[in-house]
Design a protein around this motif. Structure first.
Motif, PDB file in Angstrom:
ATOM      1  N   ASN D 205      -0.324  -2.651   2.175  1.00 30.79           N
ATOM      2  CA  ASN D 205      -0.940  -1.624   3.002  1.00 30.79           C
ATOM      3  C   ASN D 205      -2.295  -2.124   3.508  1.00 30.79           C
ATOM      4  O   ASN D 205      -3.275  -2.163   2.782  1.00 30.79           O
ATOM      5  N   LEU D 301       3.371   5.591   6.080  1.00 34.22           N
ATOM      6  CA  LEU D 301       3.382   4.162   6.364  1.00 34.22           C
ATOM      7  C   LEU D 301       4.822   3.653   6.467  1.00 34.22           C
ATOM      8  O   LEU D 301       5.171   2.891   7.376  1.00 34.22           O
ATOM      9  N   ASN D 333      -2.261  -1.977  -1.819  1.00 32.97           N
ATOM     10  CA  ASN D 333      -3.168  -2.271  -0.720  1.00 32.97           C
ATOM     11  C   ASN D 333      -3.669  -3.705  -0.819  1.00 32.97           C
ATOM     12  O   ASN D 333      -3.390  -4.432  -1.773  1.00 32.97           O
TER      13      ASN D 333
END
Lengths: 197, 180, 238, 543
Positions: D205, D301, D333
């Motif tokens: 991410n 996402l 992330n």
């Protein structure tokens, strides 16, 4: 909320702001119960009574209509200051309703233009300023967005039975008439409110 | 009563992949990039990126071309194209002024820079002047927090901008004053 | 097949296998308010009216998409839930132009019914009064964006049952709108089959049959349930 | 590719280095102050001065002190990393300053340009793990990363460890998700690993969207291979063969560098089929976002990767059970993944020795706002806000600190009396803020806290996807009420309504965006309630 603790006779009023007067018509549909009402309280101000100035020391008021112009604004502030219990009476008072349909158009100037020029059949013209015609407020507002409101009686118009129920409650009637859940389209009480099922 | 969009021309809606009747070479290039992505419906966002890169903005005609090529319902393509800030369905102005509204820039006065630009042109964030000279936009953090407040003029970042700096730039571009 | 047993509002009840909390409640005569959910199509979990309290779960859960599990303790009715539900309804009334007395669906509107059931007698938020469009270019139906609550029933019913996917949502946030095809007039849609499923599915007066006057727009949810059931159980297969 | 080949590449890289190494930052912060022209001039002037035989000019990533960019570092010592401590770091180097810099190299000595004090706490208090290579490796050259020890952890993992052992190591390290919520990475990995699924995915991410945050961007622009290596190790541990990096479209440079990195890693067999001659296959593709903050939310996402509108869906099911195209998916992330290679290289215990009991390791922050030193910092968990703001940031030039904002639009404002709070997940949460992804904005006494709350609410309102009503319509009303308060038109009733609404939106919204949108309001109300009350009036007026 009841005004019946008073020793003296309760003083009630009805007020007509920006609305079609349909709520008052429905009020008049109380027919013979209006005689009962006269026994219970004094009606000290109403569009159907010939009183010029909204009096002091009112116990309860039914306010029909939204706040749309400067006259409405002046009156509702006076009403609030001089009344114990303010009831928003009908959809225009509660939500703005049809009177607030002009709000998406924005400025009052646009509203007048739309009404008197764009929608005019021939030779439209915006009426010139006249001291007797109150100025429109930037937006039409439901009553509770202008002053504090103590109870809400919605409906377009609220049917007579519900008006009576509210008044009986305000006046502390011991056994108020029963009102079921309401079907807003029929304008009459029905228990069934589930849509399409 | 009003309706919201122009109908895409029916003539184009039945086209096979490629060979756009307009003869516009850019459609062939778009076709190539869709082929590279094997016409996968899930590559829609990539394809819209390419399409906007080639044409500058996304017309109804273009969206329909993409919908047919990727075998997607037109409403889905339109829904995606309008969900993301990056895509635009309107042509952009000759010049662009993008005010960074990241927190660091905001606490250092980016709001007053934006207000000055909007005030001078009479248009709001995201709009283009009627003469097509300038588009105003805002960005959410350019990562140039060290030189806050930052403004991007035609792709060039300028740091420590005041409302006066921004107005001077508009003058340079001969941006006409709009209604207050 | 074994049934699931769980507790709803303190009562021990059983639910069919695989049932959601909402279905379990309905099977046992417990009403949970809903708006975006519609029997026969997938659930979105978007309107948040059906949020319930589940013991041991810190967050409120949407009953429509939460599976009923063995031993689960569910509370569907509480002062807090009703307070939240009321605010959600107020937000919807304030968001667009819902003028019940002049609406085709007056008296047959789920938004209006939910408000009455909840006792929502006025809106504390400021009315947004957006300037929205009405599209009556379709030969038989119309869409009035003023009344749309973005439940996406039309999008789902058109995609899942009719298979046309004429509807979708464009834009985002408060600027979201349901659209047909490329946001073109409905009457010019290439994909619409005029099947009227969206008309029957719409919870409010947003999508309506032309010619309906105030209060005349009744929705036939049973038609949608009928088609969905028939499909699922393959009732029409030879 | 095996250990020897990796070492050979590293050796060759070392040998090719010249005695003097001039590094110019070309990460976004410095680029926006024209560092590309500085770099071009450096390259040209080195040739003109005929010192290109002994001077390397390198384009490197972030050297931290973004407020003084463009930054140029001159180091002698044969391009050896341990010699860096004696290097000179020039600040605010303009294209015209290049000539004096080159002259100083030729003549020996320093140019008459401001030089950063490298012993200042801004540098000395940093604890680089994630940023260990930032400003050293050349992001566009894989050899440079390999020289710095890159891909050795992956090699070790593939040769010496079972996936279970990798999971155990990551779990033991105590690494928690750096995206904001701090979910233990090992637990997340183990969930995906144990979920039966014919296909699995690993997603990075990189949709860093907080206004005022640029940590992930700096990592991707400065050291992209580190993220690829972390992803490959994660994929091996959970059994995935395909990875996606979902990156903001607003980061063209990071996109570019990642594309280069993926290409060169594939060429060397470090990504792709049979990685390092093992049976392990792993491919990585980029997915470029198109400007939607909500896409940082896991389910949104995934919808976006699938080419749809980035609208979140209710969880459960979590991505571990039902992720991309219905398959089990691991989403971490950038910063989380950037921690993976060092953990495997140095061991879980080494990592766990940094930080606090419950928050291990370091955290990267983008330090900004009304403070002297702004830029990128990596600090051990447990450091106090005061150390960051007063020592590293060197305070506010003319005034005093009023509050520190962390967590962006999902976070809160911590007032000056709480500056001694240690930076860890639990302590920040106890103050009504969150660790967040790493934006840290310092505000001075002139800052109007109601306006700050309004600013963040406007952001949330613009970024709400519109699917669920509390967030779509609630943010609009909260923003309206905040605006009314700011304008001095609100009554105590309006404030009470705002508080009710915050409570409702927080508990009823579908995804994290809505659930946390009231945080900036609630935290400023908690610590700066008087500022709200001072703006109220007794009676309503028409607006």
């Amino acid at each position: 909320m009841s005004v019946s603790e008073n020793k003296r006779r309760p003083r009630i009023a009805t007020v007509w702001l920006a609305g079609c007067s349909g709520c008052h018509m429905s009020f008049l549909d109380l027919d013979e119960w209006l005689f009962e009402l006269a026994k219970l309280a004094d009606v000290v101000y109403s569009p159907v009574a010939d009183v010029k100035e909204y009096p002091e020391n009112v116990d309860a008021v039914l306010v029909e209509g939204a706040v749309a112009n400067e006259d409405n604004l002046e009156l509702i502030r006076k009403v609030r200051a001089r009344t114990k219990a303010v009831v928003s009476f009908g959809d225009c008072a509660v939500t703005g309703n049809v009177t607030a349909l002009r709000n998406p158009l924005g400025d009052p100037e646009n509203v007048l233009k739309r009404a008197y020029i764009e929608e005019a059949n021939t030779g439209g013209r915006i009426p010139s300023d006249h001291p007797l015609v109150p100025k429109l407020l930037p937006k039409v507002l439901p009553v509770h967005q202008v002053v504090k409101v103590d109870a809400f009686l919605w409906g377009c118009p609220p049917d007579a039975a519900r008006i009576r129920a509210v008044l009986e409650k305000l006046l502390g009637v011991e056994k108020p008439a029963e009102v079921d859940a309401i079907n807003p389209a029929a304008g009459q009480e029905t228990a069934k409110t589930k849509d399409g099922e | 009563m009003k309706t919201e969009a122009n109908a895409p021309s029916k003539a184009n809606s039945r086209q096979k992949n490629g060979n756009h009747p307009s003869g516009d070479n850019r459609f062939t290039m778009l076709e190539t990039s869709m082929k590279k992505l094997r016409y996968q419906p899930d590559a829609l966002i990539e394809v819209l990126h390419s399409a906007q890169g080639l044409f500058g903005y996304l017309t109804s005609d273009l969206l329909l071309f993409v919908a047919h090529a990727l075998k997607l319902p037109p409403s889905r393509v339109y829904g995606v194209a309008t969900f993301y800030h990056f895509f635009t369905l309107e042509p952009r102005g000759l010049h662009s002024c993008s005010v960074c509204m990241g927190t660091a820039c905001y606490v250092k006065g980016a709001g007053s820079v934006l207000a000055a630009v909007e005030g001078a042109t009479g248009i709001k964030d995201g709009m283009t002047t009627p003469d097509g000279n300038l588009t105003i936009s805002t960005a959410r953090c350019l990562g140039a927090c060290g030189i806050a407040p930052a403004v991007v003029y035609d792709g060039e970042v300028a740091g420590r901008q005041s409302p006066e700096d921004a107005l001077e730039k508009l003058n340079e571009w001969e941006v006409k004053n709009g209604p207050e | 097949m074994t049934v699931t047993t769980l507790t709803i509002n303190g009562e021990l009840v059983s639910a069919s296998p695989g049932a959601s909390v909402l279905e379990a409640a309905r099977e046992n005569g417990v009403e949970i308010p809903t708006l975006c959910e519609l029997e026969g199509i997938s659930s979105a979990g978007a309107c948040r009216l059906c949020l319930v309290e589940i013991s041991g779960t810190p967050r409120l859960q949407p009953a429509c998409v939460t599976a009923a599990t063995e031993g689960m303790e569910v509370q569907t009715d509480s002062e807090r839930l009703n307070r939240y539900r009321r605010m959600i309804l107020e937000l919807l009334f304030a968001e667009r132009n819902h003028i019940c007395p002049v609406c085709v669906a007056n008296g047959h509107c789920e938004l209006q019914s939910r408000a009455i059931e909840n006792g929502m007698d006025h809106v504390r938020f400021s009315y947004q009064h957006p300037d929205l469009s009405v599209d009556i270019t379709h030969e038989r139906f119309g869409i009035d964006q003023d009344r749309c609550i973005l439940c996406t029933r039309c999008v789902r019913v058109c995609d899942e049952l009719e298979g046309a996917h004429t509807w979708d949502v464009a834009g985002r946030g408060t600027k979201s709108r349901v659209i047909t095809d490329l946001n073109q007039p409905w009457g010019e849609s290439d994909t619409c089959t005029s099947c009227a499923k969206c008309v029957e599915a719409c919870p409010t007066g947003a999508i309506f049959r032309k010619g309906s006057s105030v209060g005349e727009m009744e929705h036939r949810r049973d038609r949608i349930r009928f088609i969905a059931d028939a499909r699922k159980k393959k009732e029409w297969s030879p | 590719m095996d250990q020897n080949e990796l070492q050979a590449i590293a050796e060759k890289e070392r040998k090719s280095r010249k005695p003097i190494r001039v590094s110019c930052c070309t990460a976004a912060g410095c680029l926006s102050s024209n560092s590309q022209a500085v770099l071009d001039n450096l390259r040209a002037e080195v040739k003109v001065a005929a010192i290109d035989g002994r001077v390397d000019v390198c384009s490197v990533g972030c050297m931290k002190l973004c407020s003084r960019g463009p930054l140029v570092r001159v180091a002698d010592g044969g391009g050896r990393r341990d010699q860096l401590k004696d290097a000179v770091l020039y600040e605010s180097v303009q294209p015209d300053d290049v000539a004096p810099v080159i002259r100083a190299i030729v003549d020996g000595g320093r140019a008459d340009i401001p030089v950063a004090d490298r012993s200042h706490p801004f540098f000395s208090r940093q604890k680089p793990i994630v940023l260990e290579n930032c400003g050293w490796v050349e992001p566009e050259r894989i050899e440079s990363y390999i020289e710095a020890g890159g891909y050795r952890a992956l090699h070790y993992v593939l040769r010496e460890m079972t996936p279970e052992q990798v999971l155990k190591e990551v779990t033991q390290s105590g690494l928690r998700g750096r995206g904001g919520a701090g979910f233990p990475a090992g637990v997340k990995w183990a969930l995906v690993a144990k979920t039966p699924s014919d296909k699995k995915y690993v997603v990075c991410n990189a949709d860093e969207g907080d206004p005022g945050a640029f940590m992930d961007r700096s990592v991707l622009e400065s050291d992209p291979h580190r993220v690829l290596e972390g992803m490959a190790i994660a994929a091996y541990a959970v059994g995935a063969a395909q990875g996606y990096i979902y990156i903001r479209g607003e980061y063209p440079l990071a996109i570019n560098r990642l594309q280069t990195a993926i290409r060169s890693a594939k060429r060397m067999g470090l990504i792709g089929g049979h990685i390092m001659d093992s049976p392990f296959d792993f491919n990585v593709d980029l997915r470029i976002g198109a400007g939607a903050f909500v896409c940082g939310e896991e389910t949104a996402l995934m919808a976006s990767i699938e080419g749809k509108r980035g609208a979140p869906t209710p969880r459960p099911p979590y991505p571990a059970e039902h992720g991309l195209w219905g398959h089990s998916t691991l989403i971490n992330n950038v910063e989380t993944l950037a921690n993976v290679a060092p953990i495997l290289r140095n061991g879980a215990d080494w990592f766990a020795s940094v930080g606090t009991e419950k928050s291990k390791g370091t955290k990267v922050f983008a330090l900004a706002g009304k403070i002297r030193n702004t830029g990128l910092i990596e600090v051990p968990m447990g450091i106090t806000l005061r150390e960051i703001v007063e020592d590293m940031g060197d305070g506010i030039p003319d005034g005093r600190v009023k509050a520190v904002q962390t967590g962006g639009p999902s976070g809160g404002c911590i007032p000056t009396e709480h500056l001694d709070t240690p930076v860890d997940y639990e302590s920040l949460a106890a103050l009504g803020s969150i660790m967040g992804s790493g934006g840290m904005i310092v505000m001075d006494e002139k800052t109007n806290m109601v306006d700050v709350a309004r600013f963040f609410m406007e952001f949330c309102m613009d970024e709400s996807c519109g699917k669920c009503i509390p967030c779509r319509a609630g943010t609009v009303q909260m923003h309206g009420l905040l605006q009314k308060i700011c304008d001095g038109n609100a009554t105590p009733d309006d404030l009470a309504l705002l508080e009710d609404l915050c409570d409702m939106v927080r508990h009823t919204s579908l995804c994290g965006l809505g659930q946390t949108a009231p945080n900036p309001v609630m935290s400023t109300l908690r610590f700066f309630r008087h500022e709200y009350e001072n703006l109220l009036r007794k009676e309503a007026i028409l607006t």
